[in-house]
Motif scaffolding. Structure first.
Motif, PDB file in Angstrom:
ATOM      1  N   LYS A  76      -6.367  12.009   6.986  1.00 32.07           N
ATOM      2  CA  LYS A  76      -7.333  12.977   6.473  1.00 32.07           C
ATOM      3  C   LYS A  76      -8.050  12.470   5.218  1.00 32.07           C
ATOM      4  CE  LYS A  76      -4.235  15.732   3.515  1.00 32.07           C
ATOM      5  NZ  LYS A  76      -3.710  17.103   3.272  1.00 32.07           N
ATOM      6  N   TRP A  77      -7.398  11.599   4.458  1.00 29.41           N
ATOM      7  CA  TRP A  77      -8.019  11.129   3.223  1.00 29.41           C
ATOM      8  C   TRP A  77      -9.215  10.240   3.481  1.00 29.41           C
ATOM      9  CZ3 TRP A  77      -6.740  14.214  -0.343  1.00 29.41           C
ATOM     10  CH2 TRP A  77      -5.459  14.763  -0.391  1.00 29.41           C
ATOM     11  N   CYS A  94     -15.665   8.721   7.885  1.00 26.89           N
ATOM     12  CA  CYS A  94     -15.422  10.051   8.456  1.00 26.89           C
ATOM     13  C   CYS A  94     -15.402   9.994   9.977  1.00 26.89           C
ATOM     14  CB  CYS A  94     -16.503  11.019   7.987  1.00 26.89           C
ATOM     15  SG  CYS A  94     -16.505  11.351   6.210  1.00 26.89           S
ATOM     16  N   SER A  95     -16.371   9.319  10.549  1.00 29.69           N
ATOM     17  CA  SER A  95     -16.481   9.268  11.999  1.00 29.69           C
ATOM     18  C   SER A  95     -15.320   8.533  12.641  1.00 29.69           C
ATOM     19  CB  SER A  95     -17.803   8.606  12.394  1.00 29.69           C
ATOM     20  OG  SER A  95     -17.958   8.575  13.791  1.00 29.69           O
ATOM     21  N   PHE A 134     -11.172  19.955   3.277  1.00 34.03           N
ATOM     22  CA  PHE A 134     -10.466  19.124   4.259  1.00 34.03           C
ATOM     23  C   PHE A 134      -9.208  18.504   3.659  1.00 34.03           C
ATOM     24  CE2 PHE A 134     -10.012  15.821   7.544  1.00 34.03           C
ATOM     25  CZ  PHE A 134     -10.318  16.561   8.668  1.00 34.03           C
ATOM     26  N   ALA A 135      -9.209  18.280   2.358  1.00 28.27           N
ATOM     27  CA  ALA A 135      -8.026  17.719   1.706  1.00 28.27           C
ATOM     28  C   ALA A 135      -6.834  18.654   1.814  1.00 28.27           C
ATOM     29  CB  ALA A 135      -8.340  17.421   0.239  1.00 28.27           C
ATOM     30  N   GLU A 173      -1.957  17.995   7.849  1.00 30.21           N
ATOM     31  CA  GLU A 173      -1.957  16.961   8.889  1.00 30.21           C
ATOM     32  C   GLU A 173      -0.555  16.378   9.047  1.00 30.21           C
ATOM     33  OE1 GLU A 173      -3.920  12.561   9.825  1.00 30.21           O
ATOM     34  OE2 GLU A 173      -4.000  13.429   7.807  1.00 30.21           O
ATOM     35  N   PRO A 174       0.019  16.433  10.232  1.00 26.72           N
ATOM     36  CA  PRO A 174       1.343  15.841  10.424  1.00 26.72           C
ATOM     37  C   PRO A 174       1.297  14.323  10.303  1.00 26.72           C
ATOM     38  CG  PRO A 174       0.415  16.495  12.522  1.00 26.72           C
ATOM     39  CD  PRO A 174      -0.511  17.020  11.472  1.00 26.72           C
TER      40      PRO A 174
END
Length: 423
Positions: free
Chosen positions: A93-94, A140-141, A209-210, A214-215
């Motif tokens: 995610k970062w 990001c993509s 989003f941070a 997220e596992p």
């Protein structure tokens, strides 16, 4: 606000999932983040907004012409390198959050340049910041589909993207109306403030989003040993090759709109032709179709790509036929109608290709597959610049006829894809 996020999740996905309360929260974080970034994309559109700003502040024409190639190539080609790093991390995610934050800072820099610089200095500054923004977008993509696949269940992935697309397109449509009616003055300083707003939205998206739960990916692999290992899926995965063939043929839906504009302008009086109609038609198409395509792609991304390819072939084929018969599109409403249908098809292509790649079995290499496919398409988009030369010598209708044939071929090739939504 767990109650609100649960209500949003159940309403949009038409399900009631009591098993895991984290699903609704993850879905909502994706939705808010995507809405913010998609609105920002519309406010900073290089084809329209940045090009207009550079022209208004006296930047050289060659810098204006470089905006779209820098944006498209910069967003796709670095992904092959970035995927090495993404694949090695247990949490991805970062990469998305930092990429969004860098885009925000870059956009704020562009707005500052537009307000305080002019001429070539402003043009070079904005172009350089656009290159930084595009590279951040690549991060990001390359990471997003992997994150989406591990945090949002099948059956809801296309929905979250489609819903965000509809909301964002509505906001951009409203912005276009405000500019058209003079509520937002058509001045460099006012449009620069819209670019600054895009920067703020990217920063908000990064902060939201941070917070995504997220596992960890316990199977995260180390860096690939070399390029040959990285591109190995092209040799080993027939589904990926079929997907890439379909996606490359459907590049026509992304390249077509400027040639519709050219064909429209050929018989329109004045220098701007039917551009106002076309901008509104493009936004309306996204508003009306994004959510529907997203839901359809959750049922069958294969059939979504087939339907979108066939619809694009129809719209572009009719436009080419009108061009051959009359030398252009004199009616603004006809031009807008054809672009409306073509953009609906484009939204279907976007939803179908994203959901198909997300739902494909990639053996834990989602980031690698995403970067590999985007890099291949990035090269093809650069090659697509040759169609401008064809249009100069043979006419925009010839290019649109080629695109119609490519879209029809894509619909046939897509029929050979697997129904990846069926476990």
């Amino acid at each position: 606000m767990p109650g609100v996020t649960k209500q949003i999740y159940e309403t949009l996905t038409a399900t009631e999932d009591q098993a895991d309360p984290k699903k609704a929260q993850r879905f909502s974080i994706h939705l808010v983040s995507l809405c913010a970034t998609k609105i920002a994309d519309g406010l900073i559109d290089p084809k329209l907004v940045l090009a207009w700003i550079l022209g208004a502040i006296g930047a050289p024409g060659y810098l204006i012409g470089a905006l779209v190639p820098v944006r498209e190539a910069g967003a796709l080609l670095p992904q092959l390198v970035l995927a090495h790093q993404i694949q090695a991390r247990s949490r991805r995610k970062w990469f998305w959050a930092v990429g969004s934050a860098v885009q925000g800072v870059s956009a704020l820099g562009m707005a500052t340049a537009a307000l305080f610089l002019d001429g070539a200095a402003a043009g070079w500054t904005i172009l350089g910041l656009l290159a930084v923004l595009a590279t951040a977008r690549a991060s990001c993509s390359a990471s997003y589909k992997d994150i989406l696949a591990r945090t949002v269940p099948k059956g809801a992935r296309g929905t979250v993207s489609g819903t965000a697309g509809t909301i964002a397109a509505t906001a951009v449509f409203a912005f276009a109306l405000m500019v058209s009616f003079g509520i937002v003055p058509l001045r460099p300083d006012a449009i620069a403030l819209a670019v600054a707003l895009a920067g703020v939205l990217w920063l908000i998206a990064a902060a939201v989003f941070a917070r995504l739960d997220e596992p960890r990916d316990e199977d995260a692999s180390g860096l690939a040993r070399g390029l040959s290992e990285f591109v190995a899926p092209l040799k080993e995965d027939a589904e990926l090759r079929q997907y890439l063939a379909t996606r490359m043929l459907l590049i026509s839906t992304a390249l077509a709109p400027p040639f519709l504009v050219i064909l429209s302008n050929q018989q329109a009086s004045g220098g701007l032709g039917n551009l106002g109609y076309l901008i509104l038609a493009s936004s309306a198409a996204a508003i009306l179709s994004s959510y529907i395509w997203g839901r359809f792609s959750d049922r069958s991304s294969r059939q979504t790509l087939m339907a979108a390819g066939a619809l694009a072939a129809l719209a572009l084929g009719v436009a080419a036929a009108v061009g051959f018969a009359t030398g252009g599109i004199a009616s603004g409403w006809l031009a807008a109608g054809l672009l409306f249908v073509a953009q609906i098809a484009y939204e279907g292509v976007r939803a179908g290709r994203k959901t198909h790649l997300t739902d494909m079995d990639t053996g834990g290499q989602k980031a690698v597959y995403t970067a590999l496919s985007n890099s291949v398409v990035g090269v093809m988009l650069l090659v697509g610049g040759l169609f401008g030369i064809i249009a100069d010598h043979a006419g925009a209708e010839v290019v649109l006829a080629i695109f119609a044939g490519s879209s029809a071929a894509a619909a046939l090739v897509a029929a050979g894809l697997s129904e990846v939504q069926n476990d």
